[in-house]
Scaffold this motif. Structure first.
Motif, PDB file in Angstrom:
ATOM      1  N   LEU A 169       0.762  -1.404  -0.091  1.00 15.18           N
ATOM      2  CA  LEU A 169       0.129  -0.157   0.015  1.00 15.18           C
ATOM      3  C   LEU A 169       0.954   1.239   0.037  1.00 15.18           C
ATOM      4  O   LEU A 169       0.408   2.310  -0.618  1.00 15.18           O
ATOM      5  N   ARG A 170       1.951   1.199   0.822  1.00 14.35           N
ATOM      6  CA  ARG A 170       2.987   2.485   0.699  1.00 14.35           C
ATOM      7  C   ARG A 170       3.348   2.664  -0.965  1.00 14.35           C
ATOM      8  O   ARG A 170       3.399   3.875  -1.123  1.00 14.35           O
ATOM      9  N   ARG A 171       3.717   1.735  -1.546  1.00 15.67           N
ATOM     10  CA  ARG A 171       4.094   1.953  -2.837  1.00 15.67           C
ATOM     11  C   ARG A 171       2.981   2.085  -3.865  1.00 15.67           C
ATOM     12  O   ARG A 171       3.251   3.049  -4.727  1.00 15.67           O
ATOM     13  N   GLU A 172       1.650   1.714  -3.451  1.00 17.10           N
ATOM     14  CA  GLU A 172       0.599   2.006  -4.229  1.00 17.10           C
ATOM     15  C   GLU A 172       0.038   3.671  -4.070  1.00 17.10           C
ATOM     16  O   GLU A 172      -0.338   4.094  -4.843  1.00 17.10           O
ATOM     17  N   LEU A 173       0.406   4.046  -2.882  1.00 16.22           N
ATOM     18  CA  LEU A 173      -0.097   5.441  -2.370  1.00 16.22           C
ATOM     19  C   LEU A 173       1.097   6.580  -2.595  1.00 16.22           C
ATOM     20  O   LEU A 173       0.779   7.520  -2.185  1.00 16.22           O
ATOM     21  N   ALA A 174       2.188   6.011  -3.229  1.00 19.50           N
ATOM     22  CA  ALA A 174       3.370   6.972  -3.240  1.00 19.50           C
ATOM     23  C   ALA A 174       3.181   8.234  -3.662  1.00 19.50           C
ATOM     24  O   ALA A 174       4.058   9.149  -3.205  1.00 19.50           O
ATOM     25  N   GLU A 175       2.404   8.329  -4.614  1.00 17.85           N
ATOM     26  CA  GLU A 175       2.218   9.683  -5.406  1.00 17.85           C
ATOM     27  C   GLU A 175       0.942  10.514  -4.653  1.00 17.85           C
ATOM     28  O   GLU A 175       0.163  11.437  -5.288  1.00 17.85           O
TER      29      GLU A 175
END
Length: 273
Positions: A169-175
């Protein structure tokens, strides 16, 4: 995010780490929505925080059954109305012993509370959090979410899953404006650990941290924005080694295997229910 800017939904607020974390965050100026099962205990805890100096307007509570999806949805509505910008997943259940000693009901409860509930609550609140200028989702996991120890197969499964959820989820919401974080304490001096775990820790030389130390690290994680942090040595080293060479550590756990409680004398079809 500075603590004074944080409006934090804290699940597991009445547990050993949860109580210490609530006190530490309130002292740092955070606003808290305490979440647990018992309205009476939550109300008492809220009064204690106010008596210790937290402004009344900064402390609220909400009773929630994290094993019930409808209850989680009600919590999400309350949290969004309250204006939360941080979700701190601190609720958890223990599981220790040989796999064949674990009942199906206990295994389901551990996975529901430690893994599925944080996923459901995050999903329910994500639309609200994405509308905030800055927001954080903090998962209180475990060093056993990166190191599988004999006797902790069920618990590790829940915390490995939580770590995977947080990382993905961290990578999914990085932007986006939402930061997802994971903290992995080692064994902690709370009622979470029963007598069998205490004996296991003593036999294997496993150190335990006071909950106040974990609470300070949670505050530090909130404010410095790190993606993840693991606590204690040699646990932090073992996490790194296990990530790179997982089978290399397999021979290191002879003492751990032989420090487990004996397996129950059960036959196929007669396992704990």
């Amino acid at each position: 995010m500075r603590a004074a800017q944080a409006r934090i939904v804290l699940t597991g607020a009445g547990g050993g780490i949860g109580r210490a974390t609530a006190s530490t965050l309130a002292c740092a100026g955070a606003s808290l929505l305490l979440v647990g099962r018992s309205p009476e205990r939550l109300a008492d805890q809220a009064r204690e925080l106010v008596a210790a100096g937290a402004p009344t307007a900064h402390i609220g509570w909400h009773a929630c059954d994290l094993t019930c999806a409808a209850s989680i949805d009600r919590l999400a509505i309350e949290a969004a109305t309250w204006g939360c910008n941080v979700v701190l997943h601190g609720a958890g259940l223990p599981a220790f012993g040989r796999l064949q000693s674990q009942s199906a009901a206990d295994m389901q409860a551990v996975l529901q509370t430690n893994l599925l509930a944080p996923m459901l609550l995050t999903r329910a609140l994500l639309g609200h959090l994405l509308q905030q200028p800055a927001a954080q989702v903090i998962c209180v996991g475990s060093a056993l979410g990166r190191i599988g120890l004999p006797g902790f197969s069920v618990y590790s499964a829940s915390k490995f899953g939580l770590h995977g959820f947080a990382e993905a989820l961290r990578r999914e919401l990085a932007e986006t404006s939402v930061r997802v974080q994971y903290i992995g304490p080692r064994s902690t001096e709370t009622g979470f650990n029963n007598a069998d775990v205490a004996a296991y820790n003593q036999a294997t030389g496993t150190a335990m941290d006071p909950p106040a130390e974990v609470a300070r690290e949670i505050l530090r994680l909130l404010e410095d924005g790190s993606a993840e942090r693991f606590l204690g040595f040699p646990e932090k080293l073992a996490v790194r080694l296990n990530g790179v060479l997982p089978t290399w550590l397999d021979g290191s756990f002879h003492k751990h295997r032989h420090s487990l409680p004996p397996a129950p004398a059960l036959t196929a079809g007669a396992l704990p229910s």
